[in-house]
Design a protein around this motif. Structure first.
Motif, PDB file in Angstrom:
ATOM      1  N   UNK A  81      -5.220 -30.740 -23.861  1.00 31.13           N
ATOM      2  CA  UNK A  81      -3.861 -31.269 -24.036  1.00 31.13           C
ATOM      3  C   UNK A  81      -3.480 -31.175 -25.502  1.00 31.13           C
ATOM      4  N   UNK A 100       0.772 -34.817 -25.646  1.00 29.91           N
ATOM      5  CA  UNK A 100      -0.609 -34.989 -25.187  1.00 29.91           C
ATOM      6  C   UNK A 100      -0.748 -35.576 -23.792  1.00 29.91           C
ATOM      7  N   UNK A 101       0.370 -35.931 -23.161  1.00 30.15           N
ATOM      8  CA  UNK A 101       0.211 -36.577 -21.860  1.00 30.15           C
ATOM      9  C   UNK A 101       1.119 -35.979 -20.788  1.00 30.15           C
ATOM     10  N   UNK A 102       2.390 -35.775 -21.099  1.00 28.28           N
ATOM     11  CA  UNK A 102       3.308 -35.179 -20.125  1.00 28.28           C
ATOM     12  C   UNK A 102       3.789 -33.847 -20.704  1.00 28.28           C
ATOM     13  N   UNK A 118     -10.846 -35.523 -18.257  1.00 30.57           N
ATOM     14  CA  UNK A 118     -11.138 -36.291 -19.463  1.00 30.57           C
ATOM     15  C   UNK A 118     -12.129 -35.516 -20.318  1.00 30.57           C
ATOM     16  N   UNK A 138     -10.638 -39.063 -23.571  1.00 28.40           N
ATOM     17  CA  UNK A 138     -11.373 -39.337 -22.329  1.00 28.40           C
ATOM     18  C   UNK A 138     -10.501 -39.599 -21.109  1.00 28.40           C
ATOM     19  N   UNK A 139      -9.197 -39.693 -21.305  1.00 25.28           N
ATOM     20  CA  UNK A 139      -8.338 -40.005 -20.164  1.00 25.28           C
ATOM     21  C   UNK A 139      -8.206 -38.809 -19.240  1.00 25.28           C
ATOM     22  N   UNK A 140      -8.461 -39.029 -17.953  1.00 29.27           N
ATOM     23  CA  UNK A 140      -8.144 -38.025 -16.952  1.00 29.27           C
ATOM     24  C   UNK A 140      -6.662 -38.156 -16.642  1.00 29.27           C
ATOM     25  N   UNK A 141      -5.936 -37.059 -16.786  1.00 29.58           N
ATOM     26  CA  UNK A 141      -4.492 -37.107 -16.547  1.00 29.58           C
ATOM     27  C   UNK A 141      -4.194 -36.431 -15.220  1.00 29.58           C
ATOM     28  N   UNK A 142      -3.394 -37.095 -14.430  1.00 31.09           N
ATOM     29  CA  UNK A 142      -3.115 -36.535 -13.126  1.00 31.09           C
ATOM     30  C   UNK A 142      -1.628 -36.575 -12.837  1.00 31.09           C
TER      31      UNK A 142
END
Lengths: 589, 451
Positions: free
Chosen positions: B263, B365-367, B396, B401-405
């Motif tokens: 990401x 980094x997320x969406x 992650x 470490x975050x798994x993004x779904x």
């Protein structure tokens, strides 16, 4: 004969906010750790997935994320003269279930206490004298000060990802922030969120009356965010599903968004779900714990988990229950004042005004749990207790939140609650209502306490915990004071209809309607073992290798939502464990 | 006439001899590109690191299986190829392989016993690896990996692909480059990046186009077609060079963050690239991910400035980008939310706008951004359709470490609606790509259902 697991350095009881904090911070020390979680595993992926998660009937009404009373509950009575009966249907408060605990289903209102709230007895004594403290009130100072906790509030806020605007930055009061808050060493990790129309209306009216509105401090992301563990949040979309739900958007501060992904990667950490701790086991001399015994739901058997350190980080009610069952202190006796476990159970004293405006459109479906503008002009530090005749205060907030269709249809009094009249009322008033809430402090009293029930037992045969609790005049007077101040403000906004909801003197505690899940006290912090169950580091006086985290430590409840103080105390505790306890395990006070 | 028959007969005999020779005469095995000293030993951890850099796990591990024990089905245009067990089990793995046999597999695509490997094994790229890395990898696989007894399914392709000796001819076309690594020499950092990209990272296996014979068109940095974009199983492996490519649009820091964490400020890795991040890149050092980023950035001649670090923890708030000039018209339309706006825009407002916003810029980094997103605008529409239907997941990683779904919308939208939405996305915010038809959506949906 219980099965025995391999010994661990640390066993953590309950994997919510404080369990996760203890887990990751102590895992960084290289300790071998297991967390035992009574409930199920749950994470943003896959459990909180959109759109399945925003099901109000399932989660909002049927309380899918909450503890089942058949699993664990308390009995409740209002005073020693009544017989307590089991809390069989969740109402007044909603203990959570599963990984993340209450930190998963909360609203995201994250506050620090005011400096004076942590030294409230001293504040009262110094300003008005102890004679104003009503009989039966166990008013106390916390054994830690705001200044000592400040770095840990900051640390928690960075981890949790809190949005807001500092009103007191290192002593400098800043326009637009809360001038009455404790000093902050740094500004909020994220800027405040935009607010809704009702907030803007409230802000304008409050300003006109000379008050000091500021944006609520929110455990809701206003931007993209990366915390110190590398965990992430995404900006909130104001969907309005916070309390009672997990957040599908990675926007709400929770153990899932802030800690668990990083923690689960650590090879020296493991967690077991379906593992309900039944008691803490003490060594023969009773001075330390040897581990915990838990019920393995999958194997349907008791398991002994030996450990060098026990962290009790389950929900406040459960922590107190476990401590009572395990003999981690003496049960409090309200008649003699002896004993500490179950002492100073406290709650929250809330009220509010609803207003209806024919010509205003509030779009109540837009919002989040910590939305809105706030004033602290009637907070604890601002009130003249001597003149007003009560000890306490509250913060006021206006901002749409949880505007979900089943439970959020405010209507003017007198509107039929069903049928054609109800439909007509909805047609006329839906979207035209706003409210101001008063979220008030609750003191501790001899009457309000927790002990083991003499009659009822849980599914493991353990006595249920008994809650003795009723509203007390001091807090009701505070509430009426707020009414007297809030009504003129509301009236200045010229609503077509306005109605106040504040409990009056004589009100009796009713466990049925939802009020708040801010249950506090019961294993309170104190300077010495005579007055409290734990010391300033949340270490139990009874066994130095047992640490009890959470709102059970609160000596009386503050006027704010408890999470910020819970998080700050948790970091304060793990810091003490890391820097003082591990090298030389002993009573730290 | 006799003479003619004799000539024909002679030619036939020669042909048979040639064919027999082609089939049975052992092929030439490449010599080591460098000679290692007799007492050479890999650094501790070197072999495992090379294993990560070469992404062995991704192919040589079955779904839910033991790492490196083989058995993963790899789809190829010729049919399904089953990856082999490369643990040191004597019977089912490579326990009996000598180092020279191992090197031959890596460099020439020839297994123990002389069988040709199918080029799903990227020996076209591993051929460029340094001798010491191949040796370290061998030592690691033999000495540090536990042997796992796992008889994997034999690859059985249809005629003529079942005749493995045919690969010998294919290798004449594909292995025109010498074994060993030739640095361009721009800087040490870029050379290191070039090595990782060309050799162990085998990026060209997906990101270079293919020749009509299905060999990689562009294996080394000196070829113009190197990493100019490929298509794998209906997914675009976007070009990594050229003006519009991510390496030219993104900073070195953002590129490195993408590689190491899946990401960055613009996008997220999913599909095959998500697996590369999950199994390989997240285990590499910051220096190596920066090196690859620096090499990719400089491949077309750009000046490269590499930062010290990237994807730090605790960076805090990252401001949300508003619409840019190219995206302004779309953003205004979505913000005004007039009910007359096209169905695609309405579907976007109902389903997508909460994360990707009216600006199409998402959140860092997320969406991911949808404006100028190669997956949205790629020549292949399957990836976009697939993500809308099934969602996507970013694993992650150590630094993030975050798994993004992203959830899928297969249950919420019909084929026609997905096609409307996808077509609209491919034109929104200045994107300029062709329409998606309901039939294409149906094909992806049905293929998913039959899996």
């Amino acid at each position: 004969m219980a099965r025995q697991e391999k010994k661990k350095d640390v066993v953590i009881v309950g994997l919510g906010w404080t369990g996760s904090i203890a887990g990751i911070e102590l895992a960084q020390e290289g300790l071998d750790i297991v967390a035992l979680e009574r409930g199920h595993d749950q994470d943003t992926v896959p459990n909180f997935e959109y759109p399945q998660q925003i099901d109000e009937l399932k989660y909002g009404v049927r309380l899918k994320m909450m503890q089942k009373p058949s699993q664990q509950t308390v009995t409740v009575r209002r005073n020693d003269g009544e017989t307590a009966l089991p809390y069989r249907s969740l109402g007044s408060f909603l203990p959570g279930n599963g990984v993340g605990g209450a930190g998963t289903h909360w609203n995201g209102l994250n506050w620090r206490p005011q400096e004076v709230e942590l030294k409230l007895r001293s504040h009262v004594r110094d300003n008005w004298g102890e004679q104003i403290i009503p009989e039966g009130m166990n008013l106390r100072d916390y054994p830690v000060s705001y200044d000592e906790l400040e770095p840990f509030f900051t640390q928690f806020e960075k981890v949790a990802g809190i949005s807001g605007y500092a009103g007191n930055l290192n002593g400098e009061i800043r326009e637009g922030g809360n001038p009455f808050e404790g000093w902050r060493s740094e500004d909020f990790p994220m800027p405040p969120l935009p607010t809704t129309y009702d907030s803007a209306k409230f802000q304008e009216a409050a300003k006109a009356m000379g008050y000091h509105p500021f944006p609520a401090s929110a455990g809701i992301a206003s931007t993209a965010y990366v915390n110190p563990y590398g965990m992430q949040m995404g900006p909130c979309n104001f969907c309005g599903f916070c309390e009672r739900y997990g957040c599908y958007q990675y926007s709400k501060s929770s153990p899932q968004t802030a800690i668990l992904g990083a923690l689960k990667r650590m090879p020296n950490f493991e967690y077991r779900t379906g593992s309900e701790v039944l008691r803490v086991e003490l060594a023969e001399d009773g001075k330390t714990a040897t581990g915990v015994t838990y019920w393995d739901e999958a194997a349907q058997e008791e398991v002994f988990q030996p450990a060098d350190i026990v962290i009790l980080s389950s929900y406040q009610l459960n922590n107190v229950h476990l401590m009572l069952l395990s003999g981690l202190g003496e049960a409090y006796n309200p008649l003699t004042g002896e004993g500490t476990l179950g002492k100073n159970y406290a709650y929250q004293m809330n009220g509010g005004v609803s207003m209806f405006f024919k010509d205003a459109e509030f779009n109540p479906f837009v919002g989040h749990g910590a939305n809105g503008m706030v004033i602290d002009d009637f907070s604890i530090s601002q009130n003249d207790f001597g003149a007003e005749g009560f000890i306490g205060g509250s913060y006021w907030r206006a901002g749409t939140f949880n505007g979900q269709p089943i439970r959020n249809m405010p209507l003017p009094k007198g509107t039929p609650s069903w049928g054609a009249g109800w439909k007509e009322g909805i047609g006329e008033w839906y979207g035209h209502a706003m409210s101001i809430g008063s979220h008030g402090s609750h003191m501790s009293y001899a009457n309000n306490h927790l002990d083991l029930d003499p009659t009822y037992t849980d599914r493991h045969g353990r006595p249920l915990m008994r809650m003795t609790f009723n509203w007390q005049d001091n807090d009701l007077k505070m509430n009426q004071f707020m009414k007297s101040k809030m009504e003129p403000l509301a009236a200045s906004m010229n609503p077509d209809i306005m109605q106040a909801g504040f409990k009056n003197i004589g009100a009796q505690y009713d466990v049925r309607p939802y009020q708040t899940t801010h249950n506090t006290g019961g294993h309170i912090m104190a300077e010495n073992a005579r007055e409290g169950a734990v010391n300033r580091y949340s270490q139990t006086f009874k066994a130095h290798n047992v640490f009890a985290m959470g709102a059970g430590n609160f000596v009386q409840n503050t006027q704010y939502n408890p999470t910020g103080l819970v998080g700050g105390l948790a970091y304060h505790t793990v810091h003490a464990i890391r820097t003082q306890y591990l090298s030389n395990p002993r009573p730290l006070v | 006439m006799k003479t003619f028959l004799r000539i024909i007969g002679g030619l036939a005999v020669l042909g048979v001899i040639a064919l027999l020779a082609f089939i049975f005469v052992p092929v030439q095995i490449s010599k080591p590109a460098q000679e290692l000293a007799a007492d050479w030993q890999p650094e501790p951890g070197q072999g495992e690191y090379v294993m990560h850099a070469s992404d062995c796990v991704a192919c040589h591990t079955a779904e839910g299986g033991e790492p490196l024990a083989g058995g993963r089905a790899i789809a190829s245009p010729m049919g399904t190829i089953w990856s082999t067990n490369i643990t040191p089990d004597a019977e089912t793995g490579i326990g009996e392989w000598s180092y020279d046999e191992f090197r031959a597999a890596m460099v020439d695509g020839i297994a123990k016993g002389g069988t040709h490997l199918y080029p799903a094994m990227p020996y076209e790229n591993y051929r460029l690896m340094k001798e010491e890395d191949i040796r370290a990898l061998y030592d690691y696989l033999m000495a540090e990996v536990e042997p796992v007894k796992n008889e994997v399914q034999e690859t059985q392709l249809k005629f003529p692909f079942n005749l493995r000796f045919g690969i010998r001819a294919w290798n004449w076309l594909a292995l025109t480059h010498d074994a060993g690594f030739n640095p361009v020499g721009t800087s040490d950092l870029q050379d290191r990046g070039q090595y990782l990209v060309e050799g162990p990272g085998h990026c060209a296996a997906c990101h270079s186009p293919r020749t009509p014979f299905m060999s990689q068109d562009g294996v080394t940095a000196d070829e113009d077609s190197f990493l100019a974009g490929g298509v794998i199983d209906g997914w675009n492996a976007p070009a990594l060079r050229g003006e519009d490519s991510a390496p030219q649009q993104w900073s070195v820091e953002q590129l490195a963050a993408y590689l190491a964490t899946g990401r960055n400020a613009h996008s997220t890795a999913n599909g095959e690239m998500g697996l590369v991040v999950e199994h390989s890149l997240q285990y590499l050092t910051d220096e190596d991910n920066l090196a690859m980023a620096a090499f990719l950035k400089g491949m077309d001649g750009a000046e490269v400035e590499a930062p010290e670090t990237f994807a730090a923890k605790g960076v805090g708030a990252i401001e949300i980008a508003g619409a840019d000039d190219a995206g302004e018209a779309t953003a205004s339309m979505l913000t005004e939310a007039n009910p007359d706006m096209p169905l695609g825009a309405r579907l976007y407002s109902d389903n997508c706008i909460g994360c990707h916003f009216a600006s199409g810029k998402g959140a860092a980094e997320i969406f991911p951004e949808l404006q100028d997103n190669h997956m949205v605008t790629g020549s292949e529409t399957k990836p976009l359709i697939s993500v809308i239907l099934n969602g996507a997941e970013v694993p992650g990683t150590a630094k993030r470490p975050m798994t993004l779904r992203m959830q899928g919308y297969a249950d919420r939208m019909s084929d026609e609606e997905v096609a409307e939405l996808a077509s609209w996305l491919r034109k929104a915010w200045g994107n300029d790509a062709g329409q998606v038809s309901a039939a294409e959506v149906a094909a992806v949906r049905n293929a998913d259902a039959s899996h």
